[in-house]
Design a protein around this motif. Sequence first.
Motif, PDB file in Angstrom:
ATOM      1  N   GLN A  54      -1.319   3.950  -5.958  1.00 60.43           N
ATOM      2  CA  GLN A  54      -2.713   4.394  -6.025  1.00 60.43           C
ATOM      3  C   GLN A  54      -3.428   4.215  -4.688  1.00 60.43           C
ATOM      4  OE1 GLN A  54      -4.544   2.346  -9.297  1.00 60.43           O
ATOM      5  NE2 GLN A  54      -3.201   3.267 -10.823  1.00 60.43           N
ATOM      6  N   LEU A  55      -2.935   3.289  -3.860  1.00 62.78           N
ATOM      7  CA  LEU A  55      -3.544   3.102  -2.533  1.00 62.78           C
ATOM      8  C   LEU A  55      -3.380   4.344  -1.664  1.00 62.78           C
ATOM      9  CD1 LEU A  55      -2.405  -0.544  -1.654  1.00 62.78           C
ATOM     10  CD2 LEU A  55      -4.609   0.190  -2.571  1.00 62.78           C
ATOM     11  N   ALA A  56      -2.365   5.138  -1.975  1.00 58.67           N
ATOM     12  CA  ALA A  56      -2.132   6.362  -1.198  1.00 58.67           C
ATOM     13  C   ALA A  56      -2.786   7.577  -1.835  1.00 58.67           C
ATOM     14  CB  ALA A  56      -0.630   6.594  -1.044  1.00 58.67           C
ATOM     15  N   ASP A  57      -3.635   7.345  -2.837  1.00 59.46           N
ATOM     16  CA  ASP A  57      -4.329   8.442  -3.514  1.00 59.46           C
ATOM     17  C   ASP A  57      -3.358   9.478  -4.055  1.00 59.46           C
ATOM     18  OD1 ASP A  57      -6.803   7.314  -2.853  1.00 59.46           O
ATOM     19  OD2 ASP A  57      -6.777   8.293  -0.894  1.00 59.46           O
ATOM     20  N   THR A  58      -2.253   8.987  -4.605  1.00 58.54           N
ATOM     21  CA  THR A  58      -1.273   9.900  -5.186  1.00 58.54           C
ATOM     22  C   THR A  58      -0.838   9.368  -6.536  1.00 58.54           C
ATOM     23  OG1 THR A  58       0.939  10.864  -4.941  1.00 58.54           O
ATOM     24  CG2 THR A  58       0.604   8.709  -3.950  1.00 58.54           C
ATOM     25  N   ARG A  59      -0.573  10.261  -7.443  1.00 58.38           N
ATOM     26  CA  ARG A  59      -0.092   9.870  -8.768  1.00 58.38           C
ATOM     27  C   ARG A  59       1.362   9.443  -8.721  1.00 58.38           C
ATOM     28  NH1 ARG A  59      -2.463  11.454 -13.369  1.00 58.38           N
ATOM     29  NH2 ARG A  59      -0.442  11.961 -14.289  1.00 58.38           N
ATOM     30  N   GLY A  60       2.049   9.801  -7.639  1.00 54.17           N
ATOM     31  CA  GLY A  60       3.456   9.431  -7.541  1.00 54.17           C
ATOM     32  C   GLY A  60       4.358  10.414  -8.257  1.00 54.17           C
ATOM     33  N   GLN A  61       5.628  10.343  -7.926  1.00 54.79           N
ATOM     34  CA  GLN A  61       6.612  11.259  -8.513  1.00 54.79           C
ATOM     35  C   GLN A  61       7.226  10.704  -9.788  1.00 54.79           C
ATOM     36  OE1 GLN A  61       9.164  11.483  -5.080  1.00 54.79           O
ATOM     37  NE2 GLN A  61       8.117  13.284  -4.278  1.00 54.79           N
ATOM     38  N   ALA A  70      13.639  -9.356  11.931  1.00 53.84           N
ATOM     39  CA  ALA A  70      12.562  -8.816  11.096  1.00 53.84           C
ATOM     40  C   ALA A  70      11.370  -9.767  11.085  1.00 53.84           C
ATOM     41  CB  ALA A  70      13.057  -8.589   9.672  1.00 53.84           C
ATOM     42  N   LEU A  71      10.168  -9.216  10.978  1.00 52.09           N
ATOM     43  CA  LEU A  71       8.946 -10.000  10.841  1.00 52.09           C
ATOM     44  C   LEU A  71       8.652 -10.141   9.359  1.00 52.09           C
ATOM     45  CD1 LEU A  71       6.832  -8.108  13.545  1.00 52.09           C
ATOM     46  CD2 LEU A  71       8.197 -10.191  13.861  1.00 52.09           C
ATOM     47  N   ALA A  72       8.482 -11.374   8.882  1.00 48.58           N
ATOM     48  CA  ALA A  72       8.325 -11.601   7.449  1.00 48.58           C
ATOM     49  C   ALA A  72       7.181 -12.570   7.193  1.00 48.58           C
ATOM     50  CB  ALA A  72       9.622 -12.151   6.853  1.00 48.58           C
ATOM     51  N   ALA A  73       6.337 -12.239   6.220  1.00 44.15           N
ATOM     52  CA  ALA A  73       5.220 -13.118   5.868  1.00 44.15           C
ATOM     53  C   ALA A  73       4.930 -12.999   4.382  1.00 44.15           C
ATOM     54  CB  ALA A  73       3.974 -12.770   6.675  1.00 44.15           C
ATOM     55  N   ASN A  74       5.056 -14.130   3.680  1.00 42.68           N
ATOM     56  CA  ASN A  74       4.598 -14.170   2.295  1.00 42.68           C
ATOM     57  C   ASN A  74       3.124 -14.528   2.265  1.00 42.68           C
ATOM     58  OD1 ASN A  74       5.030 -16.793   3.183  1.00 42.68           O
ATOM     59  ND2 ASN A  74       6.157 -17.459   1.379  1.00 42.68           N
ATOM     60  N   ARG A  75       2.530 -14.520   1.072  1.00 47.88           N
ATOM     61  CA  ARG A  75       1.087 -14.726   0.908  1.00 47.88           C
ATOM     62  C   ARG A  75       0.293 -13.778   1.817  1.00 47.88           C
ATOM     63  NH1 ARG A  75       1.028 -17.580  -3.844  1.00 47.88           N
ATOM     64  NH2 ARG A  75       2.665 -19.159  -3.759  1.00 47.88           N
ATOM     65  N   THR A  76       0.788 -12.565   1.937  1.00 40.61           N
ATOM     66  CA  THR A  76       0.156 -11.535   2.779  1.00 40.61           C
ATOM     67  C   THR A  76       0.049 -10.257   1.952  1.00 40.61           C
ATOM     68  OG1 THR A  76       1.108 -12.520   4.772  1.00 40.61           O
ATOM     69  CG2 THR A  76       0.301 -10.256   4.946  1.00 40.61           C
ATOM     70  N   ARG A  77      -1.155  -9.824   1.723  1.00 38.10           N
ATOM     71  CA  ARG A  77      -1.429  -8.744   0.767  1.00 38.10           C
ATOM     72  C   ARG A  77      -1.785  -7.441   1.472  1.00 38.10           C
ATOM     73  NH1 ARG A  77      -2.512  -7.915  -5.062  1.00 38.10           N
ATOM     74  NH2 ARG A  77      -4.155  -6.377  -5.216  1.00 38.10           N
ATOM     75  N   VAL A  78      -1.228  -6.340   1.015  1.00 38.87           N
ATOM     76  CA  VAL A  78      -1.646  -5.019   1.479  1.00 38.87           C
ATOM     77  C   VAL A  78      -2.921  -4.644   0.739  1.00 38.87           C
ATOM     78  CG1 VAL A  78      -1.099  -2.572   1.453  1.00 38.87           C
ATOM     79  CG2 VAL A  78       0.624  -4.216   2.181  1.00 38.87           C
ATOM     80  N   GLN A  79      -3.986  -4.426   1.498  1.00 37.54           N
ATOM     81  CA  GLN A  79      -5.281  -4.054   0.918  1.00 37.54           C
ATOM     82  C   GLN A  79      -5.463  -2.549   0.809  1.00 37.54           C
ATOM     83  OE1 GLN A  79      -6.218  -6.800  -0.509  1.00 37.54           O
ATOM     84  NE2 GLN A  79      -8.284  -6.929   0.309  1.00 37.54           N
ATOM     85  N   ALA A  80      -4.890  -1.825   1.767  1.00 36.60           N
ATOM     86  CA  ALA A  80      -5.046  -0.367   1.786  1.00 36.60           C
ATOM     87  C   ALA A  80      -4.004   0.213   2.725  1.00 36.60           C
ATOM     88  CB  ALA A  80      -6.446   0.014   2.262  1.00 36.60           C
ATOM     89  N   PHE A  81      -3.686   1.489   2.527  1.00 39.01           N
ATOM     90  CA  PHE A  81      -2.818   2.189   3.457  1.00 39.01           C
ATOM     91  C   PHE A  81      -3.653   2.857   4.531  1.00 39.01           C
ATOM     92  CE2 PHE A  81       0.284   2.539  -0.223  1.00 39.01           C
ATOM     93  CZ  PHE A  81       1.136   1.566   0.293  1.00 39.01           C
ATOM     94  N   LEU A  82      -3.153   2.852   5.750  1.00 37.53           N
ATOM     95  CA  LEU A  82      -3.785   3.582   6.849  1.00 37.53           C
ATOM     96  C   LEU A  82      -3.330   5.034   6.781  1.00 37.53           C
ATOM     97  CD1 LEU A  82      -3.133   1.006   9.735  1.00 37.53           C
ATOM     98  CD2 LEU A  82      -5.083   1.122   8.164  1.00 37.53           C
ATOM     99  N   ARG A  83      -4.247   5.940   7.099  1.00 38.33           N
ATOM    100  CA  ARG A  83      -3.931   7.367   6.983  1.00 38.33           C
ATOM    101  C   ARG A  83      -4.344   8.116   8.235  1.00 38.33           C
ATOM    102  NH1 ARG A  83      -3.399   8.411   1.285  1.00 38.33           N
ATOM    103  NH2 ARG A  83      -2.782  10.531   1.846  1.00 38.33           N
ATOM    104  N   ALA A 132       8.134  -1.255  -2.289  1.00 38.01           N
ATOM    105  CA  ALA A 132       9.180  -1.860  -3.123  1.00 38.01           C
ATOM    106  C   ALA A 132       8.547  -2.942  -3.982  1.00 38.01           C
ATOM    107  CB  ALA A 132      10.291  -2.439  -2.247  1.00 38.01           C
ATOM    108  N   THR A 133       7.532  -2.566  -4.735  1.00 43.70           N
ATOM    109  CA  THR A 133       6.726  -3.548  -5.453  1.00 43.70           C
ATOM    110  C   THR A 133       7.064  -3.665  -6.936  1.00 43.70           C
ATOM    111  OG1 THR A 133       4.967  -1.882  -5.617  1.00 43.70           O
ATOM    112  CG2 THR A 133       4.800  -3.497  -3.852  1.00 43.70           C
ATOM    113  N   GLY A 134       8.193  -3.095  -7.371  1.00 41.45           N
ATOM    114  CA  GLY A 134       8.659  -3.317  -8.730  1.00 41.45           C
ATOM    115  C   GLY A 134       7.664  -2.882  -9.786  1.00 41.45           C
ATOM    116  N   VAL A 135       7.271  -3.825 -10.665  1.00 41.06           N
ATOM    117  CA  VAL A 135       6.364  -3.468 -11.761  1.00 41.06           C
ATOM    118  C   VAL A 135       4.966  -3.128 -11.255  1.00 41.06           C
ATOM    119  CG1 VAL A 135       7.623  -4.738 -13.536  1.00 41.06           C
ATOM    120  CG2 VAL A 135       5.869  -5.913 -12.199  1.00 41.06           C
ATOM    121  N   TRP A 136       4.682  -3.430  -9.994  1.00 42.27           N
ATOM    122  CA  TRP A 136       3.392  -3.047  -9.394  1.00 42.27           C
ATOM    123  C   TRP A 136       3.467  -1.688  -8.687  1.00 42.27           C
ATOM    124  CZ3 TRP A 136       4.981  -8.192  -9.342  1.00 42.27           C
ATOM    125  CH2 TRP A 136       4.091  -9.117  -9.900  1.00 42.27           C
ATOM    126  N   THR A 137       4.546  -0.939  -8.868  1.00 40.79           N
ATOM    127  CA  THR A 137       4.736   0.325  -8.147  1.00 40.79           C
ATOM    128  C   THR A 137       3.580   1.286  -8.346  1.00 40.79           C
ATOM    129  OG1 THR A 137       7.152   0.149  -8.204  1.00 40.79           O
ATOM    130  CG2 THR A 137       6.217   2.349  -7.907  1.00 40.79           C
TER     131      THR A 137
END
Length: 575
Positions: free
Chosen positions: A246-253, A194-207, A236-241
Motif C-alpha cells: 500500500q505504500l506504493a499506492d498499488t493493489r499489488g498483483q 551487506a548493510l543490515a539494521a533491525n528496529r528500522t522501519r520503512v515509513q514510505a517509498f520514495l518515488r 519481503a515482509t511476509g504476512v505484512w505484504t
Amino acid sequence: MNNTAMSPQSRSEALAAMGTAPELDVLIVGGGVVGAGAALDAVTRGMSTAIVEARDWASGTSSRSSKLIHGGLRYLEMLDFGLVREALHERGLLTQHIAPHLIRPVQFLYPLTHRGWERPYVGAGVLLYDTMGTAGGSSRGLPHHRHLSKRRALREAPCMRPDSLTGAVQYWDAQVDDARHTMMVVRTAVAFGALAANRTRVQAFLREGERVTGARVVDLETGTEFDVRAKQVINATGVWTDETQQLADTRGQFHVRASKGVHLVVPRDRLQSNTGLILRTATSVLFVIPWGRHWIIGTTDTDWNLDLAHPAASARDIDYLLDQVNSVLSSPLSRADVEGVYAGLRPLLSGESEVTSKLSREHIVGHPVPGLVVVAGGKYTTYRVMGKDAVDEAVRGMDERVPESVTEKIPLVGAEGWDGTRNQRHQLAARSGLHVARIDHLLGRYGSLIHEVLELIAKDPSLAEPLPGVDDYLRVEAVYAVTHEGARHLDDVLARRTRASIEAWDRGVSAAPVVAELMAAELGWDEAHTATEVEHYLARVAAERESQEQPDDATADAARLGAADIVPIAPLSTR
C-alpha cells in the motif's frame, strides 16, 4: 568474508552508510528468512545491498515455525511434486553444505491404522519422498525409510496406545532453530558487505513518477528519519505484504492471507519415545517433534485476521492440540504438562481456497510497479530459492549485467571448518573448563564460531554460569547475542537468540533480570532503562499466559495486546 559481528557499532555504521550512499543496488524490506536470503543472494552477486527490519530479525513467522527443514510429505498426496522436489533439494544443500552446524536429522514414525492397503500406499509415498531427495545427483545426507511391525513400532514409541496403530513407517527429515538460522543468514550477508539494521522501519517509498527509487526509513531506537535510495526495492515482509504494498499506492498483483499455527512445548520425559511422530488429523497432519529436552507438538491451521505482530494462542487451540495427540497416547497430556506455547502466522497466497490448509505454499514474485519487487508465499525450507527469484526479478529491472546466484555454494557463518571443530569437542572442553555436553550445546548453536564465545568466557569466567531457570543456556550467550548477533532488547535474547520464552517453565521470567543486566553493560543502559526492559518482558509473558486462557481468537488477541512493545511501531504513511 569481512568481520561477521553484528554489534551495536556495526548497526550504527550500517544506518549511516545507508543514509549517505548516493544509490544502492538493492534495498530489502523485511528481516525474516526470505528477506535475509535475498540479502545474501544480492550481496554475493556483487550488488550493493541493504536490509532493514522493523522489529528484530526473524521476529515474525521465521521464529514461530514448526522448525522443520523438510520437503512436506503431505504435499505429495496433494500431487504438488514440484514443491516437494524443490524443498528436498534445498534440504540436501542445507544439511550437507550451507548450514550443517545448525540443522540436525530428525526421525518420524508414521503410524498405520489400517491393515492391507495402507502400508503399500504409505510406503510408496515415502519411497518416492526418499527418491526425490536424491534427485539431481545431490546427496540426501539422511537414512532411508524403513517399515516397522506393530511390536517394533511400539518399542520405538512406547508412549503410543497399542490399539492406535497396526504398524508404522519410519522416515527421516531435518530440523532447525529457525530464529538462529535466519539471524545467521543475515550475519553471513553482513560478512560479505551487506548493510543490515533491525528496529528500522520503512515509513514510505520514495518515488520519481511511477518508479520506486528507495524508501524513507526511521531508526526506531533514536527516532531519526532519513532516505535510502536504491535502484530496486524488494518487499519481503511476509504476512505484512499487502500492508507494505500500500505504500506504493498499488493493489499489488496478488494477496497474502495469514494462517495461524500454534505449537505446544512439553518436557521430553512426558512422552516415552525414541522418535518423532507424524499423525493424520481431519484437515492436515500433526507433528510431535523432538526438541532437545522437550517435544514440540503442532500445528493448528486456522485463518487469522487480527493483530499480525502478536498472533495469540487461545485455550481452544491448546485443547485442540492436546486432544489430537492424546488420541494416540497411552498416558494423555494435560494443560499442566505444557511448558511453552507459541503462535505464528504463515503467509499463504490467497485465492486458491477458502480453507487455509489448502492454500498454496508455493511462492510468487512480482513487479507491481517499476523499482519494486514483491515476493510472497513459500515455505521456510525454500527460503534460498525465494531470495534468488526475488533478486533475479530485481536484476531484470536494472540496466546492467549482474552475475548469477551463487548461494548454493556459500556456507553460512559457523559452517566453515565445522567438521574439524566438532571433532575437537573434547579438546575444547578441556581448554575452556566446560563439560563436553556444554561444548556440544554451543557447537550446535554457533558452529565454528564457538571460538568467539569461548574467548568471552576466557576473559570473564563468570559468563560460563548458566542462566537461572533455563540452565541449557549460559550467561555468555546473552552477551554474545548483543556483541555479535544484533540483539537490541531483552525480548530479542529470551525469545529468539535463546528459546527461554518457550523452553522454561516460567517462560524466562527468572532469567530476565540477569540477562537485562548483562545486556545493559554492552548497550549502555542505565538502571531505569534496564528495569523497563524487565517490566516489558514480564508484561509480555503475563499477557501471553492470559491469552492462552481465553476461549477464542478475539478474546485471546485482546488479552495479548495488553502488553505493549518495548519499541512502539508507528502507523505507516505514504509519500
